[in-house]
Write an enzyme that holds these catalytic residues in place. Structure first.
Site, PDB file in Angstrom:
ATOM      1  N   LYS A 116       0.523  -1.312   0.248  1.00 43.88           N
ATOM      2  CA  LYS A 116      -0.463   0.125   0.245  1.00 43.88           C
ATOM      3  C   LYS A 116       0.741   1.351   0.306  1.00 43.88           C
ATOM      4  CE  LYS A 116      -3.507  -2.308  -0.528  1.00 43.88           C
ATOM      5  NZ  LYS A 116      -3.714  -3.165  -1.710  1.00 43.88           N
ATOM      6  N   GLY A 165      -8.647  -2.638   4.599  1.00 37.97           N
ATOM      7  CA  GLY A 165      -9.059  -2.127   6.698  1.00 37.97           C
ATOM      8  C   GLY A 165      -8.041  -3.250   7.101  1.00 37.97           C
ATOM      9  N   GLU A 200      -1.946   8.522   7.960  1.00 41.14           N
ATOM     10  CA  GLU A 200      -2.866   9.420   7.147  1.00 41.14           C
ATOM     11  C   GLU A 200      -3.844  10.079   7.856  1.00 41.14           C
ATOM     12  OE1 GLU A 200      -5.411   7.113   4.575  1.00 41.14           O
ATOM     13  OE2 GLU A 200      -3.431   6.688   2.894  1.00 41.14           O
ATOM     14  N   LEU A 203      -9.799  10.481   7.455  1.00 43.88           N
ATOM     15  CA  LEU A 203     -11.417  11.435   7.079  1.00 43.88           C
ATOM     16  C   LEU A 203     -12.216  10.752   8.002  1.00 43.88           C
ATOM     17  CD1 LEU A 203     -10.145  10.887   3.553  1.00 43.88           C
ATOM     18  CD2 LEU A 203      -9.356  13.175   5.158  1.00 43.88           C
ATOM     19  N   HIS A 235     -15.314  -3.954   7.334  1.00 49.47           N
ATOM     20  CA  HIS A 235     -14.931  -3.944   6.017  1.00 49.47           C
ATOM     21  C   HIS A 235     -15.484  -5.171   5.251  1.00 49.47           C
ATOM     22  CE1 HIS A 235     -12.432  -1.178   7.902  1.00 49.47           C
ATOM     23  NE2 HIS A 235     -12.548  -2.021   8.557  1.00 49.47           N
ATOM     24  N   ARG A 291      -7.385  -6.538  -9.829  1.00 50.79           N
ATOM     25  CA  ARG A 291      -8.908  -8.011 -10.633  1.00 50.79           C
ATOM     26  C   ARG A 291      -9.367  -7.001 -10.531  1.00 50.79           C
ATOM     27  NH1 ARG A 291      -8.761  -6.810  -5.011  1.00 50.79           N
ATOM     28  NH2 ARG A 291     -11.908  -6.842  -4.234  1.00 50.79           N
ATOM     29  N   ARG A 337     -25.638  -7.933  -2.273  1.00 48.49           N
ATOM     30  CA  ARG A 337     -24.518  -9.169  -2.130  1.00 48.49           C
ATOM     31  C   ARG A 337     -25.596 -10.894  -1.256  1.00 48.49           C
ATOM     32  NH1 ARG A 337     -17.940  -8.255  -1.619  1.00 48.49           N
ATOM     33  NH2 ARG A 337     -18.273  -6.860  -2.825  1.00 48.49           N
TER      34      ARG A 337
END
Ligand code: MV4
Length: 447
Positions: A116, A165, A200, A203, A235, A291, A337
């Site tokens: 990441k 996450g 980070e 937010l 997540h 992907r 889903r």
């Protein structure tokens, strides 16, 4: 064009890939564990190979077994689907080294985006707006405190080998940061074998908006609009929609252009998804998925483009054959889903499917390998179906989705259909007013 493709996956996505191949006149090889011998994709494929026992580690994650299956069936290419080995750079490399085509991006791009920190560094260099934070891995507690002082609390510590996450820690003060920094590194080391973490600005109430891109080997790049994936629980995405109720045409065009420019600069090839957080009219890149994604059908519904077919064509060396100007979006699509889980506790509910009746009608699509008599195995992810509904407007889509959910009969296992039926009539959802925390609040997980 390929003559034979091995599908290195199971369940609904294996069936999805088989369908694209069959329509293209490409023969298919299904691989399955001993627990999936009676699965729909095995029944429909031209050939099938048992690659191991039920556990994913010994079957769908067994690189050697999959490569052996490709060798003995003389496959030309391998499609990894999503999950399992789909973002495993070593596997992609092994596939190519063994003379097969990996239907997806290069191993180098998979590796770059799987870390990441390198993903964010590459994204920033390619012009994508990122969340303010550390330049790279945090080398010490002192550096963590310094960066937090610069960007302001609350801050989020993320594992570079994480994603989705996993391993994230919020710190609201310097005291909390000292503890979080240590814990995050410890957990990252334990979970991923790599303790590196980065920071980070946290937010607080963003939406999760992702941009679908498609790029061929000739420098052609297009975006297929966005998907709003904010409705998540722990997540795990529950429902996704395209377009996002939060974006107007200007914001969509803006982020679409920036995304395509970045992908072109990276020299990326095949399908990919850029994940952003969206808050106060601003986009912030967080991750890239190299992907095909579970939620790709909502993009197919509004764009009319078969994403799996495009993946296969690009992997076989064909140009896209269209430009951004040729792409038209129409209507609105929502995907639910459907998991074999208790709709209250989310405890997995494997078992034998009794009565089964899928909804239909204009604008209704069901992607599922279920049939009456099928045994939902306990060994894998609990998602057993995706209900994708399209309408000319979001309201028409909502009405149709409500009707389709009411028609869906799955007996013998518990499912999350009742959760969706409750969710889609909630005012905030009907008004498109939700952020990434809304669903957990709606379900009482958060105050
Ligand atoms: C964030 C964030 C807030 N601020 N990064 C979660 C999974 C991974 N894709 C990144 N995630 C987040 N990153 C900053 N700087 C909030 C989340 C997040 C989240 C993001 C999208 C959808 C659902 C989420 C649930 C919890 C946290």
């Amino acid at each position: 064009m390929f003559e034979k493709v091995l599908i290195a996956n199971r369940g609904e996505i294996a069936l999805r890939i088989h369908r694209a191949c069959r329509e293209m006149g490409i023969r298919t090889v299904a691989v399955h564990s001993t627990a999936d011998a009676d699965a729909m994709h095995v029944r429909l494929a031209d050939e099938s190979v048992c690659i191991g026992p039920a556990s994913a580690r010994d079957s769908y994650l067994n690189k050697a077994a999959i490569l052996s299956a490709a060798t003995i069936t003389n496959a030309d290419a391998i499609h990894p689907g999503y999950g399992f080995l789909s973002e495993n750079a070593d596997f992609a490399q092994m596939v190519e080294e063994h003379g097969f085509t990996f239907i997806g991006p290069s191993a180098d791009h998979i590796r770059m985006m799987g870390d990441k920190i390198t993903a964010k560094q590459a994204a920033e260099a390619a012009g994508l707006p990122c969340v303010p934070g550390s330049a790279g891995a945090l080398s010490s507690e002192e550096e963590a405190l310094r960066v937090a002082g610069e960007i302001g609390y609350p801050v989020l510590i993320k594992a570079t080998a994480g994603g989705g996450g996993k391993g994230m820690k919020v710190a609201n003060s310097a005291e909390e940061l000292r503890e979080s920094w240590r814990l995050a590194r410890q957990e990252a080391k334990a979970a991923f074998g790599n303790p590196d973490v980065y920071m980070e600005k946290y937010l607080q109430k963003p939406r999760h908006i992702e941009i679908q891109i498609l790029a061929d080997g000739f420098g052609n790049v297009v975006h297929l609009g966005e998907r709003d994936c904010s409705l998540q629980r722990k997540h795990q995405k529950v429902l996704e929609e395209a377009p996002s109720p939060a974006l107007n045409a200007e914001a969509r065009a803006r982020i679409g252009q920036i995304a395509c420019d970045a992908i072109r600069k990276l020299g990326y090839r095949n399908a990919g998804t850029l994940e952003f957080l969206y808050e106060n009219g601003e986009f912030y890149f967080i991750e890239m998925n190299t992907r095909l994604q579970v939620e790709h059908p909502v993009t197919e519904a509004i764009s009319g483009i078969d994403l799996v077919r495009e993946q296969i064509r690009v992997a076989a060396g064909a140009p896209l054959g269209y430009t951004q100007a040729d792409i038209r979006f129409s209507g609105h699509a929502i995907e639910c889903r459907i998991n074999a889980e208790n709709p209250e506790t989310f405890a997995p509910s494997p078992g034998r499917v009794g009565g089964y009746h899928a909804p239909g009608g204009l604008g209704v699509r069901v992607d599922s390998g279920l049939y009456s008599g099928y045994r939902v195995p306990p060994h894998y992810d609990s998602m057993i179906a995706k209900l994708i509904v399209h309408g000319t407007s979001r309201n028409e889509c909502l009405m149709r989705l409500r009707r389709a959910l009411g028609e869906y009969v799955i007996e013998g296992v518990q499912t999350t259909i009742p959760l969706h039926q409750r969710l889609i009539v909630e005012n905030d959802f009907v008004n498109g007013e939700y952020d990434i925390h809304w669903l957990e609040k709606f379900m009482g997980l958060k105050k």
